[in-house]
Design a protein around this motif. Structure first.
Motif, PDB file in Angstrom:
ATOM      1  N   THR A 104       0.838  -1.202   0.000  1.00 56.11           N
ATOM      2  CA  THR A 104       0.000   0.000   0.000  1.00 56.11           C
ATOM      3  C   THR A 104       0.872   1.251   0.000  1.00 56.11           C
ATOM      4  N   ARG A 105       1.937   1.238   0.814  1.00 55.31           N
ATOM      5  CA  ARG A 105       2.831   2.392   0.875  1.00 55.31           C
ATOM      6  C   ARG A 105       3.518   2.625  -0.473  1.00 55.31           C
ATOM      7  N   LEU A 106       3.962   1.548  -1.119  1.00 56.12           N
ATOM      8  CA  LEU A 106       4.634   1.691  -2.415  1.00 56.12           C
ATOM      9  C   LEU A 106       3.682   2.215  -3.485  1.00 56.12           C
ATOM     10  N   PHE A 107       2.433   1.713  -3.467  1.00 52.98           N
ATOM     11  CA  PHE A 107       1.461   2.214  -4.446  1.00 52.98           C
ATOM     12  C   PHE A 107       1.159   3.689  -4.214  1.00 52.98           C
ATOM     13  N   ALA A 108       1.030   4.097  -2.961  1.00 47.80           N
ATOM     14  CA  ALA A 108       0.771   5.506  -2.664  1.00 47.80           C
ATOM     15  C   ALA A 108       1.939   6.374  -3.118  1.00 47.80           C
ATOM     16  N   GLU A 109       3.145   5.908  -2.856  1.00 41.41           N
ATOM     17  CA  GLU A 109       4.337   6.650  -3.289  1.00 41.41           C
ATOM     18  C   GLU A 109       4.399   6.741  -4.811  1.00 41.41           C
ATOM     19  N   ALA A 110       4.057   5.659  -5.501  1.00 42.78           N
ATOM     20  CA  ALA A 110       4.058   5.664  -6.968  1.00 42.78           C
ATOM     21  C   ALA A 110       2.993   6.623  -7.502  1.00 42.78           C
ATOM     22  N   ASP A 111       1.820   6.648  -6.860  1.00 44.99           N
ATOM     23  CA  ASP A 111       0.774   7.581  -7.282  1.00 44.99           C
ATOM     24  C   ASP A 111       1.220   9.027  -7.109  1.00 44.99           C
ATOM     25  N   GLN A 112       1.915   9.322  -6.001  1.00 45.08           N
ATOM     26  CA  GLN A 112       2.409  10.679  -5.776  1.00 45.08           C
ATOM     27  C   GLN A 112       3.444  11.071  -6.835  1.00 45.08           C
ATOM     28  N   GLN A 113       4.337  10.149  -7.138  1.00 41.23           N
ATOM     29  CA  GLN A 113       5.350  10.432  -8.160  1.00 41.23           C
ATOM     30  C   GLN A 113       4.707  10.629  -9.528  1.00 41.23           C
ATOM     31  N   ALA A 114       3.692   9.814  -9.848  1.00 44.27           N
ATOM     32  CA  ALA A 114       3.010   9.957 -11.135  1.00 44.27           C
ATOM     33  C   ALA A 114       2.299  11.303 -11.212  1.00 44.27           C
ATOM     34  N   ALA A 115       1.639  11.695 -10.121  1.00 41.66           N
ATOM     35  CA  ALA A 115       0.943  12.985 -10.111  1.00 41.66           C
ATOM     36  C   ALA A 115       1.946  14.135 -10.272  1.00 41.66           C
ATOM     37  N   ALA A 116       3.089  14.037  -9.607  1.00 37.53           N
ATOM     38  CA  ALA A 116       4.104  15.090  -9.723  1.00 37.53           C
ATOM     39  C   ALA A 116       4.648  15.151 -11.152  1.00 37.53           C
ATOM     40  N   LEU A 117       4.892  14.004 -11.748  1.00 38.00           N
ATOM     41  CA  LEU A 117       5.370  13.982 -13.139  1.00 38.00           C
ATOM     42  C   LEU A 117       4.329  14.563 -14.089  1.00 38.00           C
ATOM     43  N   LEU A 118       3.070  14.218 -13.870  1.00 37.36           N
ATOM     44  CA  LEU A 118       1.995  14.725 -14.714  1.00 37.36           C
ATOM     45  C   LEU A 118       1.885  16.243 -14.589  1.00 37.36           C
ATOM     46  N   GLU A 119       1.957  16.747 -13.385  1.00 37.54           N
ATOM     47  CA  GLU A 119       1.868  18.193 -13.159  1.00 37.54           C
ATOM     48  C   GLU A 119       3.067  18.898 -13.784  1.00 37.54           C
ATOM     49  N   ASP A 120       4.239  18.322 -13.613  1.00 41.31           N
ATOM     50  CA  ASP A 120       5.444  18.902 -14.194  1.00 41.31           C
ATOM     51  C   ASP A 120       5.353  18.896 -15.721  1.00 41.31           C
ATOM     52  N   GLY A 121       4.855  17.809 -16.288  1.00 43.20           N
ATOM     53  CA  GLY A 121       4.689  17.723 -17.740  1.00 43.20           C
ATOM     54  C   GLY A 121       3.704  18.750 -18.257  1.00 43.20           C
ATOM     55  N   ARG A 122       2.615  18.923 -17.528  1.00 42.24           N
ATOM     56  CA  ARG A 122       1.625  19.930 -17.948  1.00 42.24           C
ATOM     57  C   ARG A 122       2.222  21.335 -17.895  1.00 42.24           C
ATOM     58  N   ALA A 123       2.972  21.630 -16.852  1.00 40.11           N
ATOM     59  CA  ALA A 123       3.576  22.969 -16.729  1.00 40.11           C
ATOM     60  C   ALA A 123       4.575  23.196 -17.867  1.00 40.11           C
ATOM     61  N   ARG A 124       5.413  22.192 -18.157  1.00 37.36           N
ATOM     62  CA  ARG A 124       6.373  22.353 -19.257  1.00 37.36           C
ATOM     63  C   ARG A 124       5.653  22.503 -20.591  1.00 37.36           C
ATOM     64  N   LEU A 125       4.577  21.742 -20.788  1.00 39.12           N
ATOM     65  CA  LEU A 125       3.818  21.819 -22.033  1.00 39.12           C
ATOM     66  C   LEU A 125       3.181  23.204 -22.191  1.00 39.12           C
ATOM     67  N   ALA A 126       2.615  23.729 -21.098  1.00 35.45           N
ATOM     68  CA  ALA A 126       2.013  25.067 -21.156  1.00 35.45           C
ATOM     69  C   ALA A 126       3.078  26.119 -21.480  1.00 35.45           C
ATOM     70  N   ALA A 127       4.264  25.992 -20.884  1.00 41.00           N
ATOM     71  CA  ALA A 127       5.338  26.946 -21.155  1.00 41.00           C
ATOM     72  C   ALA A 127       5.781  26.844 -22.614  1.00 41.00           C
ATOM     73  N   GLU A 128       5.897  25.638 -23.126  1.00 46.15           N
ATOM     74  CA  GLU A 128       6.298  25.462 -24.522  1.00 46.15           C
ATOM     75  C   GLU A 128       5.242  26.016 -25.476  1.00 46.15           C
ATOM     76  N   VAL A 129       3.953  25.795 -25.162  1.00 46.22           N
ATOM     77  CA  VAL A 129       2.879  26.321 -26.018  1.00 46.22           C
ATOM     78  C   VAL A 129       2.907  27.848 -26.014  1.00 46.22           C
ATOM     79  N   ALA A 130       3.096  28.455 -24.822  1.00 47.64           N
ATOM     80  CA  ALA A 130       3.151  29.921 -24.749  1.00 47.64           C
ATOM     81  C   ALA A 130       4.348  30.439 -25.543  1.00 47.64           C
ATOM     82  N   GLU A 131       5.482  29.753 -25.423  1.00 45.60           N
ATOM     83  CA  GLU A 131       6.676  30.168 -26.167  1.00 45.60           C
ATOM     84  C   GLU A 131       6.461  30.038 -27.673  1.00 45.60           C
ATOM     85  N   LEU A 132       5.836  28.932 -28.102  1.00 49.82           N
ATOM     86  CA  LEU A 132       5.553  28.751 -29.529  1.00 49.82           C
ATOM     87  C   LEU A 132       4.555  29.790 -30.039  1.00 49.82           C
ATOM     88  N   GLU A 133       3.537  30.122 -29.230  1.00 53.03           N
ATOM     89  CA  GLU A 133       2.565  31.139 -29.646  1.00 53.03           C
ATOM     90  C   GLU A 133       3.250  32.492 -29.809  1.00 53.03           C
TER      91      GLU A 133
END
Length: 191
Positions: A104-133
């Protein structure tokens, strides 16, 4: 008398004292050996056993003690190995009991890491889209400026061709000659 003769006499004397059945010498009693043989055999046996006890017994006793010590060491070692194995088994059973919690602890830790990666990816994608625009808007403005400049250059070129064509068709030779001489005189006056 020589030795061979003496031996033959002793052999004859001995042969006469022991009954002979024709198959070889036998004792007087079918159940007991002659007393002389019993005494000599008994003394020889006692001497051999005495020498064995005196000479061989210490080595045999030492070998037995060493063997006993080796066996005891092996038993002690196996008892220690068994105790260690039982402790390891108990530890494994304890760890297995906590497997679900660890999972259970490992799954929770993996979910947190996935959420952090997803948020980081979204932020980088938004920055790249703004830069391209921003880059696209700058490219569009530059292209519009170049297009306007090209359009002005084309209009000026076409205008000069049209004016030249209109002037050459509308001017006669005398007026044209007069304009050329006027231009030459202005250029000469400026120099």
């Amino acid at each position: 008398m020589n030795m061979a003769a003496l031996q033959s006499v002793v052999g004859v004397l001995q042969a006469e004292s022991v009954p002979n059945d024709g198959k070889g010498s036998t004792s007087l009693s079918p159940y007991f050996a002659p007393m002389k043989e019993v005494v000599i055999g008994g003394l020889a046996t006692l001497i051999v056993f005495g020498l064995l006890y005196k000479l061989a017994w210490p080595a045999i006793a030492k070998g037995m003690k060493d063997r006993t010590a080796r066996i005891q060491a092996d038993l002690d070692e196996s008892a220690a190995a068994r105790a260690k194995a039982e402790a390891d088994a108990a530890q494994i059973r304890t760890n297995l009991g906590d497997v679900e919690g660890e999972r259970t602890r490992l799954f929770a830790e993996a979910d947190q890491q996935a959420a952090a990666l997803l948020e980081d990816g979204r932020a980088r994608l938004a920055a790249e889209v703004a830069e391209l625009e921003a880059k696209a808007e700058a490219d569009i403005a530059a292209a519009a400026g170049r297009g306007a400049d090209d359009l002005r250059a084309d209009i000026a070129r076409f205008s000069s061709q049209a004016i030249e064509s209109a002037v050459t068709t509308s001017l006669d030779d005398a007026t044209q000659q007069e304009l050329i001489e006027g231009f030459i005189s202005r250029v000469g006056a400026q120099s």
